[in-house]
Design a protein around this motif. Structure first.
Motif, PDB file in Angstrom:
ATOM      1  N   ALA A   1      -7.186   2.718  -0.919  1.00 33.30           N
ATOM      2  CA  ALA A   1      -6.404   3.024   0.283  1.00 33.30           C
ATOM      3  C   ALA A   1      -5.095   3.707  -0.075  1.00 33.30           C
TER       4      ALA A   1
ATOM      5  N   LEU B   1     -10.016   0.310   3.715  1.00 32.21           N
ATOM      6  CA  LEU B   1      -9.613  -0.976   3.144  1.00 32.21           C
ATOM      7  C   LEU B   1     -10.538  -2.104   3.600  1.00 32.21           C
TER       8      LEU B   1
ATOM      9  N   ASN C   1      -8.189  -8.130  -0.025  1.00 32.26           N
ATOM     10  CA  ASN C   1      -6.963  -7.336   0.073  1.00 32.26           C
ATOM     11  C   ASN C   1      -6.168  -7.741   1.311  1.00 32.26           C
TER      12      ASN C   1
ATOM     13  N   ALA D   1       0.833  -1.213   0.000  1.00 34.88           N
ATOM     14  CA  ALA D   1       0.000   0.000   0.000  1.00 34.88           C
ATOM     15  C   ALA D   1       0.865   1.259   0.000  1.00 34.88           C
TER      16      ALA D   1
ATOM     17  N   ARG E   1     -13.713  -0.417  -2.128  1.00 31.56           N
ATOM     18  CA  ARG E   1     -12.857  -0.473  -0.934  1.00 31.56           C
ATOM     19  C   ARG E   1     -11.725  -1.474  -1.171  1.00 31.56           C
ATOM     20  N   ASN E   2     -10.767  -1.072  -1.956  1.00 30.34           N
ATOM     21  CA  ASN E   2      -9.661  -1.952  -2.295  1.00 30.34           C
ATOM     22  C   ASN E   2      -8.335  -1.295  -1.939  1.00 30.34           C
ATOM     23  N   ILE E   3      -7.257  -1.997  -2.252  1.00 31.18           N
ATOM     24  CA  ILE E   3      -5.930  -1.518  -1.889  1.00 31.18           C
ATOM     25  C   ILE E   3      -5.559  -0.265  -2.671  1.00 31.18           C
TER      26      ILE E   3
ATOM     27  N   VAL F   1      -6.543   3.916   6.620  1.00 28.08           N
ATOM     28  CA  VAL F   1      -6.492   2.611   5.963  1.00 28.08           C
ATOM     29  C   VAL F   1      -7.518   1.661   6.570  1.00 28.08           C
TER      30      VAL F   1
END
Length: 311
Positions: free
Chosen positions: A165, A241, A256, A78, A160-162, A237
């Motif tokens: 974030a 995430l 993730n 990330a 809502r993914n990496i 995060v």
């Protein structure tokens, strides 16, 4: 003769000078003592967690290293994506403020960028989950449909993914990197810039030949400082995430890897016994990673200390 001169200088030292010298020495020593105390605490409290198994701690599936591995990967992954986004944008903004924008506009932009650093991380988290994630979902869907043959963009898209974030982290570290780069760019010797322009270089060629080489060490220092902020970010995060654990390179799915700070914040309130030691041990891993990042940054900067705006 030397002894007499030294005695004369000592005799002329004012009480305020002695107080200031002592206070500066005490402050520097206190930093080292505090850092050492934190390291000792983490090491002592981490030993039971590092040696624990799933029979000792309920949050472990097998042993400590299989637990911390995906967390360490998610933390670095990330932060690396965030830096890939933030560094070019920060350099561009800093160059615009320092060498392109009119004075009044540059001052206003500088204040705005500096104010971004004062925004709490919770606000960035709310913005990421309420605004950025829904707005980016159509783009993510298009990327999975048209670029799904690339492993990074494979899978079912989720807001809502990496990557979301990482974008939030990039916005958070941008004011830090931009502020330092701007100051470094402004420290470029005017004679270097004027010489390049006198030889017929355009403004961009002058920046490429005079400003950027001079500021290379400072850019590295600013980037590593931003990386440290990205590695340690917690609440933003944790809010953005959708973590499912494991190691995956996919950027756009809801599966993730979690990060160490976010995992500690989410798990610590319900932890007990050896589970607490396991979480402290993951904090020790993050402490070591951050220390190594800063050590590498100092090594890179020291290689160009003769011609660097960071010194």
């Amino acid at each position: 003769m030397t002894t007499t001169a030294t005695a004369t200088v000592s005799a002329k030292q004012r009480p305020g000078d002695r107080w200031f010298s002592g206070a500066a020495l005490s402050a520097g020593t206190m930093i080292l003592v505090t850092l050492a105390a934190v390291a000792v605490f983490l090491i002592i409290q981490s030993i039971p967690g590092i040696t624990a198994t799933n029979e000792d701690a309920s949050i472990l599936k097998s042993d400590f290293w299989s637990y911390v591995g995906p967390l360490a990967f998610g933390t670095v992954w990330a932060a690396a994506i965030a830096l890939l986004i933030a560094i070019p944008l920060s350099i561009a903004v800093a160059l615009f403020i320092s060498h392109y924008a009119p004075r009044r506009l540059a001052q206003g932009l500088g204040y705005i960028v500096d104010l971004l650093a004062a925004v709490p991380s919770v606000v960035f988290g709310i913005w990421g989950i309420a605004v950025l994630a829904p707005a980016a979902l159509p783009v993510y869907t298009w990327m999975t449909e048209n670029l799904g043959w690339i492993p990074l963009f494979d899978g079912n898209a989720s807001g809502r993914n990496i990557l979301t974030a990482a974008i939030v982290l990039a916005v958070m570290v941008l004011p830090i990197i931009t502020a330092i780069c701007r100051e470094i760019f402004l420290q470029t010797p005017p004679l270097h810039e004027e010489a390049a322009l006198a030889l017929g270089a355009t403004r961009w060629e002058m920046i490429r030949m005079a400003v950027l080489p001079f500021a290379r060490g400072g850019i590295v220092s600013a980037s590593m400082l931003g990386l440290g902020r990205a590695l340690g970010e917690t609440m933003a995060v944790a809010m953005v995430l959708s973590a499912s654990g494991g190691i995956t390179w996919r950027l756009l799915t809801a599966q993730n890897p979690n990060t160490i700070p976010a995992n500690i914040a989410q798990t610590f309130p319900e932890a007990y016994g050896v589970n607490i030691n396991v979480l402290i041990a993951t904090g020790l891993i993050l402490f070591v990673v951050t220390f190594l990042v800063n050590a590498v940054a100092r090594w890179i900067v020291s290689r160009r200390k003769e011609f660097s705006g960071a010194n």
